[in-house]
Design a protein around this motif. Structure first.
Motif, PDB file in Angstrom:
ATOM      1  N   LEU A  11       0.848  -1.190   0.000  1.00  0.00           N
ATOM      2  CA  LEU A  11       0.000   0.000   0.000  1.00  0.00           C
ATOM      3  C   LEU A  11       0.884   1.240   0.000  1.00  0.00           C
ATOM      4  CD1 LEU A  11      -2.901  -0.637   2.564  1.00  0.00           C
ATOM      5  CD2 LEU A  11      -2.771  -1.245   0.146  1.00  0.00           C
ATOM      6  N   ILE A  12       0.642   2.122  -0.931  1.00  0.00           N
ATOM      7  CA  ILE A  12       1.356   3.403  -1.007  1.00  0.00           C
ATOM      8  C   ILE A  12       0.328   4.493  -0.756  1.00  0.00           C
ATOM      9  CG2 ILE A  12       2.763   4.911  -2.442  1.00  0.00           C
ATOM     10  CD1 ILE A  12       3.761   2.508  -3.941  1.00  0.00           C
ATOM     11  N   VAL A  52       0.643  -3.552  -6.283  1.00  0.00           N
ATOM     12  CA  VAL A  52       0.993  -2.242  -5.730  1.00  0.00           C
ATOM     13  C   VAL A  52      -0.270  -1.399  -5.778  1.00  0.00           C
ATOM     14  CG1 VAL A  52       2.406  -0.175  -6.007  1.00  0.00           C
ATOM     15  CG2 VAL A  52       3.399  -2.439  -6.429  1.00  0.00           C
ATOM     16  N   ILE A  53      -0.724  -0.985  -4.596  1.00  0.00           N
ATOM     17  CA  ILE A  53      -2.021  -0.312  -4.480  1.00  0.00           C
ATOM     18  C   ILE A  53      -1.805   1.091  -3.925  1.00  0.00           C
ATOM     19  CG2 ILE A  53      -4.338  -0.398  -3.494  1.00  0.00           C
ATOM     20  CD1 ILE A  53      -3.874  -3.434  -3.071  1.00  0.00           C
ATOM     21  N   TYR A  54      -2.107   2.085  -4.718  1.00  0.00           N
ATOM     22  CA  TYR A  54      -2.079   3.467  -4.260  1.00  0.00           C
ATOM     23  C   TYR A  54      -3.434   3.796  -3.655  1.00  0.00           C
ATOM     24  CZ  TYR A  54       2.227   4.509  -6.861  1.00  0.00           C
ATOM     25  OH  TYR A  54       3.522   4.537  -7.322  1.00  0.00           O
ATOM     26  N   LYS A  98      -9.574   8.023  -1.439  1.00  0.00           N
ATOM     27  CA  LYS A  98     -10.157   7.952  -0.103  1.00  0.00           C
ATOM     28  C   LYS A  98     -10.587   9.350   0.355  1.00  0.00           C
ATOM     29  CE  LYS A  98      -5.681   8.177   2.327  1.00  0.00           C
ATOM     30  NZ  LYS A  98      -5.841   9.435   3.059  1.00  0.00           N
ATOM     31  N   PRO A  99     -11.640   9.420   1.180  1.00  0.00           N
ATOM     32  CA  PRO A  99     -12.112  10.724   1.628  1.00  0.00           C
ATOM     33  C   PRO A  99     -11.523  11.188   2.949  1.00  0.00           C
ATOM     34  CG  PRO A  99     -13.736   9.071   2.186  1.00  0.00           C
ATOM     35  CD  PRO A  99     -12.621   8.351   1.475  1.00  0.00           C
ATOM     36  N   LYS A 100     -10.949  10.256   3.722  1.00  0.00           N
ATOM     37  CA  LYS A 100     -10.437  10.597   5.054  1.00  0.00           C
ATOM     38  C   LYS A 100      -9.046  10.009   5.234  1.00  0.00           C
ATOM     39  CE  LYS A 100     -14.121  12.753   6.683  1.00  0.00           C
ATOM     40  NZ  LYS A 100     -14.079  14.178   7.093  1.00  0.00           N
ATOM     41  N   HIS A 101      -8.557  10.005   6.477  1.00  0.00           N
ATOM     42  CA  HIS A 101      -7.186   9.594   6.749  1.00  0.00           C
ATOM     43  C   HIS A 101      -6.916   8.132   6.397  1.00  0.00           C
ATOM     44  CE1 HIS A 101      -7.767  13.169   9.228  1.00  0.00           C
ATOM     45  NE2 HIS A 101      -6.460  13.332   9.221  1.00  0.00           N
ATOM     46  N   SER A 102      -7.793   7.235   6.806  1.00  0.00           N
ATOM     47  CA  SER A 102      -7.529   5.807   6.654  1.00  0.00           C
ATOM     48  C   SER A 102      -7.744   5.332   5.220  1.00  0.00           C
ATOM     49  CB  SER A 102      -8.427   4.998   7.590  1.00  0.00           C
ATOM     50  OG  SER A 102      -8.307   3.619   7.318  1.00  0.00           O
ATOM     51  N   ALA A 103      -6.875   4.431   4.770  1.00  0.00           N
ATOM     52  CA  ALA A 103      -7.038   3.802   3.461  1.00  0.00           C
ATOM     53  C   ALA A 103      -8.274   2.916   3.406  1.00  0.00           C
ATOM     54  CB  ALA A 103      -5.797   2.969   3.138  1.00  0.00           C
ATOM     55  N   PHE A 104      -8.810   2.548   4.568  1.00  0.00           N
ATOM     56  CA  PHE A 104      -9.939   1.614   4.643  1.00  0.00           C
ATOM     57  C   PHE A 104     -11.284   2.302   4.779  1.00  0.00           C
ATOM     58  CE2 PHE A 104      -6.265  -0.844   5.751  1.00  0.00           C
ATOM     59  CZ  PHE A 104      -6.513  -2.105   5.240  1.00  0.00           C
ATOM     60  N   PHE A 105     -11.308   3.511   5.293  1.00  0.00           N
ATOM     61  CA  PHE A 105     -12.577   4.164   5.609  1.00  0.00           C
ATOM     62  C   PHE A 105     -13.291   4.606   4.329  1.00  0.00           C
ATOM     63  CE2 PHE A 105     -15.143   7.948   6.526  1.00  0.00           C
ATOM     64  CZ  PHE A 105     -15.990   7.429   7.504  1.00  0.00           C
ATOM     65  N   ALA A 127       1.293  10.672   5.781  1.00  0.00           N
ATOM     66  CA  ALA A 127       2.394  10.887   6.705  1.00  0.00           C
ATOM     67  C   ALA A 127       2.385   9.741   7.714  1.00  0.00           C
ATOM     68  CB  ALA A 127       2.251  12.217   7.427  1.00  0.00           C
ATOM     69  N   THR A 128       3.555   9.416   8.215  1.00  0.00           N
ATOM     70  CA  THR A 128       3.690   8.275   9.120  1.00  0.00           C
ATOM     71  C   THR A 128       2.726   8.355  10.294  1.00  0.00           C
ATOM     72  OG1 THR A 128       6.050   8.480   8.637  1.00  0.00           O
ATOM     73  CG2 THR A 128       5.405   6.849  10.282  1.00  0.00           C
ATOM     74  N   ASN A 129       2.597   9.541  10.867  1.00  0.00           N
ATOM     75  CA  ASN A 129       1.801   9.715  12.088  1.00  0.00           C
ATOM     76  C   ASN A 129       0.344  10.054  11.816  1.00  0.00           C
ATOM     77  OD1 ASN A 129       2.738  12.214  11.060  1.00  0.00           O
ATOM     78  ND2 ASN A 129       2.253  13.225  13.005  1.00  0.00           N
ATOM     79  N   LEU A 130      -0.044  10.119  10.560  1.00  0.00           N
ATOM     80  CA  LEU A 130      -1.427  10.448  10.238  1.00  0.00           C
ATOM     81  C   LEU A 130      -2.044   9.354   9.363  1.00  0.00           C
ATOM     82  CD1 LEU A 130      -0.984  14.283   9.727  1.00  0.00           C
ATOM     83  CD2 LEU A 130      -2.241  13.154  11.581  1.00  0.00           C
ATOM     84  N   CYS A 131      -1.969   9.485   8.051  1.00  0.00           N
ATOM     85  CA  CYS A 131      -2.685   8.555   7.186  1.00  0.00           C
ATOM     86  C   CYS A 131      -2.112   7.141   7.223  1.00  0.00           C
ATOM     87  CB  CYS A 131      -2.734   9.099   5.771  1.00  0.00           C
ATOM     88  SG  CYS A 131      -3.708  10.617   5.675  1.00  0.00           S
ATOM     89  N   VAL A 132      -0.785   7.004   7.327  1.00  0.00           N
ATOM     90  CA  VAL A 132      -0.208   5.666   7.473  1.00  0.00           C
ATOM     91  C   VAL A 132      -0.628   5.067   8.809  1.00  0.00           C
ATOM     92  CG1 VAL A 132       1.941   4.340   7.620  1.00  0.00           C
ATOM     93  CG2 VAL A 132       1.733   6.208   5.948  1.00  0.00           C
ATOM     94  N   PHE A 133      -0.579   5.871   9.849  1.00  0.00           N
ATOM     95  CA  PHE A 133      -0.940   5.440  11.207  1.00  0.00           C
ATOM     96  C   PHE A 133      -2.406   5.001  11.274  1.00  0.00           C
ATOM     97  CE2 PHE A 133      -2.150   6.288  15.648  1.00  0.00           C
ATOM     98  CZ  PHE A 133      -1.120   5.669  16.336  1.00  0.00           C
ATOM     99  N   PHE A 134      -3.314   5.832  10.755  1.00  0.00           N
ATOM    100  CA  PHE A 134      -4.739   5.491  10.773  1.00  0.00           C
ATOM    101  C   PHE A 134      -5.015   4.253   9.937  1.00  0.00           C
ATOM    102  CE2 PHE A 134      -5.077   9.681  12.521  1.00  0.00           C
ATOM    103  CZ  PHE A 134      -6.300   9.745  13.179  1.00  0.00           C
ATOM    104  N   SER A 135      -4.348   4.138   8.800  1.00  0.00           N
ATOM    105  CA  SER A 135      -4.539   2.966   7.937  1.00  0.00           C
ATOM    106  C   SER A 135      -4.073   1.695   8.624  1.00  0.00           C
ATOM    107  CB  SER A 135      -3.782   3.157   6.619  1.00  0.00           C
ATOM    108  OG  SER A 135      -4.277   4.279   5.906  1.00  0.00           O
TER     109      SER A 135
END
Length: 201
Positions: A11-12, A52-54, A98-105, A127-135
Motif C-alpha cells: 500500500l502506497i 501495488v495499491i495506491y 479515499k475521503p479521510k485519513h484511513s485507506a480503509f474508511f 504521513a507516518t503519524n497520520l494517514c499511514v498510522f490510521f490505515s
C-alpha cells in the motif's frame, strides 16, 4: 494484464500529494528522501508480482478521477509536484481514492484485497503519524498481518515519524523495518484472481 492472486500487497498512501497544507513545507525534504527508497522498492515488488495499491486523498475533489488528482498534484506551482511525479503509478498498479485519513474508511480497499487473496500488507507513504498510522490501525482491525517500512514513510519531523512507529510496534505488534530488509515476497500461485460472480440483475 489480469489480476494475480498474492498473499502480500504494497500500500502506497497519499504520495500523489501537492503538499500544500500547513506543515507541508516541513514534510517536503523528508518526502524527497523517501522517494529515493520507495520508488525502487515499489519497482522491485512489481517485478516480484506483488500488487501495488495506491490509496490517495481526493483533496475534497469529489468529482475527480485518478488522472484529475494526479494533474492537480503535479501542477507547476504545487510544492509536492516532483515527489508525485517520481512516484506516479505504473499502468498495472491499482489506485483508490479515499475521503479521510484511513485507506480503509469508505473505500473499496477491503473488497480489492479479498479479490486478490491478500492477507499481509506492507505500508508506506505520507504521513507516518497520520494517514499511514490510521490505515495501520484499521488494517489491524481487519486482522491483516502488517509491516510498515520506516524508510518509505515520512512525516513533518523525525519525532513525529519515530513516535508513530513506536506506537504501532508497541500496541499493534506491527513489524517495522527498512525496505531493504524485505527479502522475499510470497505472491501465491500466480493464478488469476477470482472473477466476481455475474450480477443477477
Amino acid at each position: 494484464m489480469p489480476d494475480q492472486r498474492s498473499d502480500t500487497a504494497l500500500l502506497i498512501i497519499d504520495v500523489i500529494n501537492d503538499l500544500e497544507f500547513p506543515g507541508g513545507e516541513r514534510v517536503l525534504p523528508w518526502a524527497e528522501r523517501m522517494v529515493e527508497r520507495l520508488a525502487p522498492f515499489a519497482q522491485r515488488m512489481r517485478k516480484a508480482g506483488m500488487p501495488v495499491i495506491y490509496v490517495n486523498d481526493n483533496f475534497d475533489h469529489w468529482r475527480s478521477s485518478f488522472n484529475d488528482v494526479y494533474k492537480y498534484c503535479t501542477r507547476p506551482e504545487a510544492r509536492g509536484r516532483k515527489v508525485a511525479r517520481a512516484l506516479k503509478p505504473d499502468p498495472d498498479d491499482y489506485f483508490i481514492l479515499k475521503p479521510k485519513h484511513s485507506a480503509f474508511f469508505a473505500t473499496s480497499l477491503v473488497p480489492l484485497l479479498q479479490h486478490l487473496g491478500t492477507k499481509k500488507l506492507i505500508l508506506s507513504g505520507i504521513a507516518t503519524n497520520l494517514c499511514v498510522f490510521f490505515s495501520a490501525h484499521d488494517a489491524h482491525m481487519y486482522e491483516y498481518k502488517l509491516t510498515v517500512l520506516s524508510d518509505c514513510c515520512c512525516a513533518e519531523s523525525d519525532t513525529d515519524h519515530d513516535m508513530a512507529l513506536r506506537q504501532l510496534q508497541q500496541f499493534l505488534r506491527v513489524r517495522v523495518c527498512r525496505g531493504d530488509e524485505i527479502k522475499q515476497v510470497k505472491t501465491g500461485n500466480r493464478r488469476p484472481a477470482r472473477k466476481s460472480p455475474p450480477s443477477s440483475k
